[in-house]
Scaffold this motif. Structure first.
Motif, PDB file in Angstrom:
ATOM      1  N   VAL A   1       2.986   2.299  -3.605  1.00  0.00           N
ATOM      2  CA  VAL A   1       2.291   2.929  -4.349  1.00  0.00           C
ATOM      3  C   VAL A   1       1.515   4.080  -4.308  1.00  0.00           C
ATOM      4  O   VAL A   1       1.270   5.225  -4.721  1.00  0.00           O
ATOM      5  N   THR A   2       0.931   4.945  -2.799  1.00  0.00           N
ATOM      6  CA  THR A   2       0.465   5.578  -2.605  1.00  0.00           C
ATOM      7  C   THR A   2       1.845   6.882  -2.303  1.00  0.00           C
ATOM      8  O   THR A   2       1.134   7.660  -2.486  1.00  0.00           O
TER       9      THR A   2
ATOM     10  N   GLY B   1       0.995  -1.781  -0.382  1.00  0.00           N
ATOM     11  CA  GLY B   1       0.266   0.204  -0.018  1.00  0.00           C
ATOM     12  C   GLY B   1       1.210   1.410   0.163  1.00  0.00           C
ATOM     13  O   GLY B   1       1.003   2.567  -0.650  1.00  0.00           O
ATOM     14  N   LEU B   2       1.527   1.389   0.545  1.00  0.00           N
ATOM     15  CA  LEU B   2       2.100   2.609   1.297  1.00  0.00           C
ATOM     16  C   LEU B   2       3.237   2.876  -0.169  1.00  0.00           C
ATOM     17  O   LEU B   2       3.488   3.762  -0.625  1.00  0.00           O
TER      18      LEU B   2
ATOM     19  N   GLU C   1      -5.215   1.144  -2.598  1.00  0.00           N
ATOM     20  CA  GLU C   1      -4.019   1.435  -2.113  1.00  0.00           C
ATOM     21  C   GLU C   1      -3.983   2.363  -0.259  1.00  0.00           C
ATOM     22  O   GLU C   1      -3.273   0.893   0.606  1.00  0.00           O
TER      23      GLU C   1
ATOM     24  N   ASN D   1      -4.464  11.858  -4.579  1.00  0.00           N
ATOM     25  CA  ASN D   1      -3.660  11.314  -4.188  1.00  0.00           C
ATOM     26  C   ASN D   1      -4.222   9.831  -3.551  1.00  0.00           C
ATOM     27  O   ASN D   1      -3.145   9.547  -2.778  1.00  0.00           O
TER      28      ASN D   1
ATOM     29  N   GLN E   1      -5.173  -0.031   1.959  1.00  0.00           N
ATOM     30  CA  GLN E   1      -4.458  -1.539   2.254  1.00  0.00           C
ATOM     31  C   GLN E   1      -3.658  -1.363   3.540  1.00  0.00           C
ATOM     32  O   GLN E   1      -3.395  -2.379   4.440  1.00  0.00           O
ATOM     33  N   VAL E   2      -3.169   0.245   2.503  1.00  0.00           N
ATOM     34  CA  VAL E   2      -2.517   1.143   4.177  1.00  0.00           C
ATOM     35  C   VAL E   2      -2.913   0.820   5.621  1.00  0.00           C
ATOM     36  O   VAL E   2      -2.313   0.572   7.036  1.00  0.00           O
TER      37      VAL E   2
ATOM     38  N   ARG F   1       2.374   7.336  -5.581  1.00  0.00           N
ATOM     39  CA  ARG F   1       1.879   8.294  -6.711  1.00  0.00           C
ATOM     40  C   ARG F   1       2.019   9.771  -5.938  1.00  0.00           C
ATOM     41  O   ARG F   1       1.700  10.279  -7.261  1.00  0.00           O
TER      42      ARG F   1
END
Lengths: 321, 376
Positions: A105-106, A102-103, B331, B327, B334-335, A109
């Motif tokens: 990609v976040t 997750g991190l 995902e 932003n 998911q974090v 981006r």
């Protein structure tokens, strides 16, 4: 024929390098008694951090450092949960893997706006091929020359580092006092404790070393093997490394061969794509790709040899009062 | 922990809630790091997930997946087995559903097809869990490692089948053909229409109710049957259970079959309920989310329903969020999920010691008071 064997072996070395580093990372933590299914997440985070740092600063060395840094940080979180707070090692590993997916990609981006990718790295911000001394000169010598100049020469720094890491790890694990205590912590932590040595501190150090190695493995993916980070680029390599670790029965040299075997399968799978073989016909790529997983399952089940891990693995150590 | 110094209500409700709060606090920090106001974001998420009918439908559709995979993890967890193969088992279950639909969709209406697809999903999921279970029970290999490996085997098998066997001629995408309309599960908005109520269109379908029934069945199994007692006994203390005459090898097999069957039924919601064709990656991490759901729900069916709703809100709200904020994407959710697993799973014991100290301290404060009362 000879030429294509060399090419496959060459590719094997390239594909195996991150597996070797990650499997050695797993070796340290598991030998100390901490299950490390977080290898995947550590590699992925490090791949991202390394590529991001290299893209911003233009220095691949700072990238490598950033990759190692983030991987060690994750290792410390893993330790904080499973050593200090006696949490389930597998649950914290799963959490770290999810967090990494997750991190990366976040943040990717947000920072680069390229759908989670980092900008493509140019040659100065990557690990590029190193020509070993004398490679040009002996290139024409039959067999030896080809082996030396094509197979052994022309890899990047991290490939050589991964090969070099195996004897070093062997030495640390088997020939040093720290290695002895590390192994004891994974086999019989009570004995270590009785000797007045802190099990927790040994395990923390093991996890930090594991973080460093997994960090290098991750940095390899984005700054040496490819030129930049793409989402989920570790694609199960952390788990293959785990499989190789089991395959090598938690011993450095067999682990190296396990990694080379799985790397070889990967290299072959690419070459066999769409090729008709005599007698068997075309082998589906997926069949070769799953071989490491199937082999590991068979090995764990004792159908081909027996894989017995460190005795105290997976159990949080509780100092008896 | 019988000698716990903490009242049980604190242990069961307060500490887990504080753990989740920690997770959300860290998540809020990450929201701030990517320039999103976490309070505004939470508002958008709750409104997006619960504020209108379509949103609610989506929330419950996601929750359906989480109930199945959460229950699957919980059943195994009750027996002390950590099944992280939910991903692969759900994949296989979906394959079972898909194959049944592809074979029979032109001959049977949904109500005749449903028992078959249900059975197929359970059978495929259960059989895929049977092998790791057998290897754990009789060959001593560790269920966690084997189920990880089996997740990869499932995904490779699925790629092979979709690319080489089920893909339509002359088509590039690795997907099977779309099932006949008659094969799909009734959607919730269609079902409400039977009673003359109109509800906005969403992918929520019959399988939500099947999932709820499964919750009741799992509750009955675990807390109202001999087997359930044996399962929980094994989870509490394998050696004591064995001493008490429980055949733990057989029990491992049974528990994993049930767990795999539950995971497999996730395929009903995704394949027959939603996409109505076999696609790659329809499990999309729901198997892993099941772990988080089980941990927050404390392996109890009621807890799992609540945790599934929470994650349904996070998923649907997260999708809504990504419309409003450039932003943020899936995902990010998911974090949040990872943080929840970290704090309410791996760090579950973090607050026990401080809480113990607190209650011992409170006790000591109370005692002299009691003494004074007794004298008077």
């Amino acid at each position: 024929m000879f030429e294509s064997i060399i090419l496959i072996l060459d590719a094997t070395l390239r594909v195996s390098a991150p597996l070797i580093l990650a499997a050695l990372a797993g070796l340290f933590s598991e030998r100390s008694g901490i299950v490390n299914i977080a290898l995947e997440g550590k590699m992925l985070s490090s791949a991202f951090a390394a590529a991001a740092m290299a893209a911003v600063t233009g220095s691949v060395w700072l990238g490598l450092l950033a990759g190692i840094g983030i991987s060690v940080l994750l290792a410390l979180i893993h330790g904080f949960a499973s050593i200090t707070h006696r949490g389930d090692q597998i649950v914290s590993g799963v959490a770290i893997n999810m967090l990494a997916v997750g991190l990366t990609v976040t943040l990717g981006r947000f920072w680069f706006g390229l759908g989670g990718q980092t900008p493509a790295l140019t040659d100065s911000s990557r690990f590029t091929a190193i020509t070993l001394p004398g490679a040009e000169a002996v290139a024409d010598v039959p067999v030896f020359g080809q082996f030396y100049s094509q197979l052994f020469s022309g890899h990047n720094f991290l490939v050589y580092l991964s090969l070099f890491a195996v004897p070093v790890c062997y030495w640390v694990i088997y020939k040093t006092r720290f290695g002895l205590r590390l192994r004891a912590a994974g086999e019989n932590p009570h004995a270590v404790d009785t000797a007045g040595i802190s099990v927790a501190w040994i395990r923390y150090r093991a996890l930090i070393i594991s973080g460093i190695l997994a960090g290098i493995a991750g940095a390899y993916l984005s700054t040496a093997h490819s030129a930049g980070f793409v989402p989920n680029m570790s694609a199960g390599k952390g788990f293959i490394a785990l499989a190789a670790l089991i395959f090598g029965k938690w011993k450095p040299v067999p682990v190296l061969f396990g990694c080379l075997l799985f790397g070889f399968l990967d290299a072959i799978a690419i070459r066999l794509q769409g090729v008709e073989l005599p007698l068997v016909g075309e082998i589906p790529v997926q069949a070769i790709e799953v071989l490491p997983y199937i082999l590991t399952v068979l090995l764990l089940a004792g159908f081909i040899g027996r894989a017995v891990g460190p005795k105290a693995i997976g159990q949080p150590y509780v100092k008896s009062r | 922990m019988n000698d716990s110094k903490i009242p049980s209500w604190v242990n069961i409700i307060v500490l887990p809630l504080i753990n989740i709060m920690f997770a959300f606090a860290f998540a809020a920090g990450i929201f701030i790091a990517v320039d999103v106001n976490p309070i505004e974001a939470a508002g958008v998420m709750v409104r997006g997930a619960l504020g209108y009918q379509e949103g609610i439908g989506y929330t419950l559709y996601y929750a359906t997946n989480f109930i199945f995979t959460g229950l699957a993890v919980a059943v195994a967890f009750s027996a002390g087995l950590f099944n992280i193969g939910g991903e692969g088992q759900a994949y296989m279950g979906g394959l079972g559903v898909g194959l049944a639909c592809l074979a029979l969709d032109s001959t049977l209406p949904f109500w005749a097809l449903l028992p078959i697809t249900m059975l197929a999903s359970m059978l495929f999921g259960a059989l895929f869990a049977l092998i790791p279970a057998y290897l754990q029970a009789y060959r001593g290999s560790h269920i966690v490692i084997t189920t990880i490996m089996f997740n990869f085997i499932a995904s490779a098998l699925m790629v092979y089948l979709l690319v080489n066997v089920l893909k339509l001629e002359g088509q590039m995408a690795p997907v099977s053909r779309v099932f006949e309309d008659s094969a799909g599960l009734p959607m919730f908005h269609e079902m409400t229409q039977w009673f003359g109520i109109s509800f906005s269109q969403s992918p929520m379908n019959l399988s939500f109710f099947i999932a709820l029934i499964c919750c009741v069945l799992v509750w009955a199994l675990l807390w109202r049957t001999r087997w359930g007692y044996a399962i929980r006994a094994m989870g509490a203390s394998p050696s004591a259970a064995e001493y008490g005459g429980i055949n733990y090898k057989k029990l491992i097999i049974v528990v994993m079959l049930i767990s795999g069957a539950l995971s497999g039924m996730m395929g009903l919601n995704e394949v027959q309920g939603y996409s109505q064709q076999l696609k790659l990656d329809f499990v999309a991490g729901y198997g892993f989310t099941g772990i988080a759901v089980c941990l927050i729900g404390r392996s109890h069916p009621i807890g799992i329903i609540l945790a599934s709703l929470l994650f349904g809100v996070l998923y649907q709200g997260g999708a809504e969020l990504s419309f409003d904020y450039p932003n943020i994407d899936r995902e990010m959710i998911q974090v949040v999920q990872a943080l929840v697993v970290l704090f309410s799973g791996a760090l579950a014991l973090m607050l026990v010691k401080p809480a113990e100290k607190l209650f011992v301290f409170l006790d000591q404060k109370k005692k002299p008071l009691n003494g004074v009362k007794a004298e008077a």
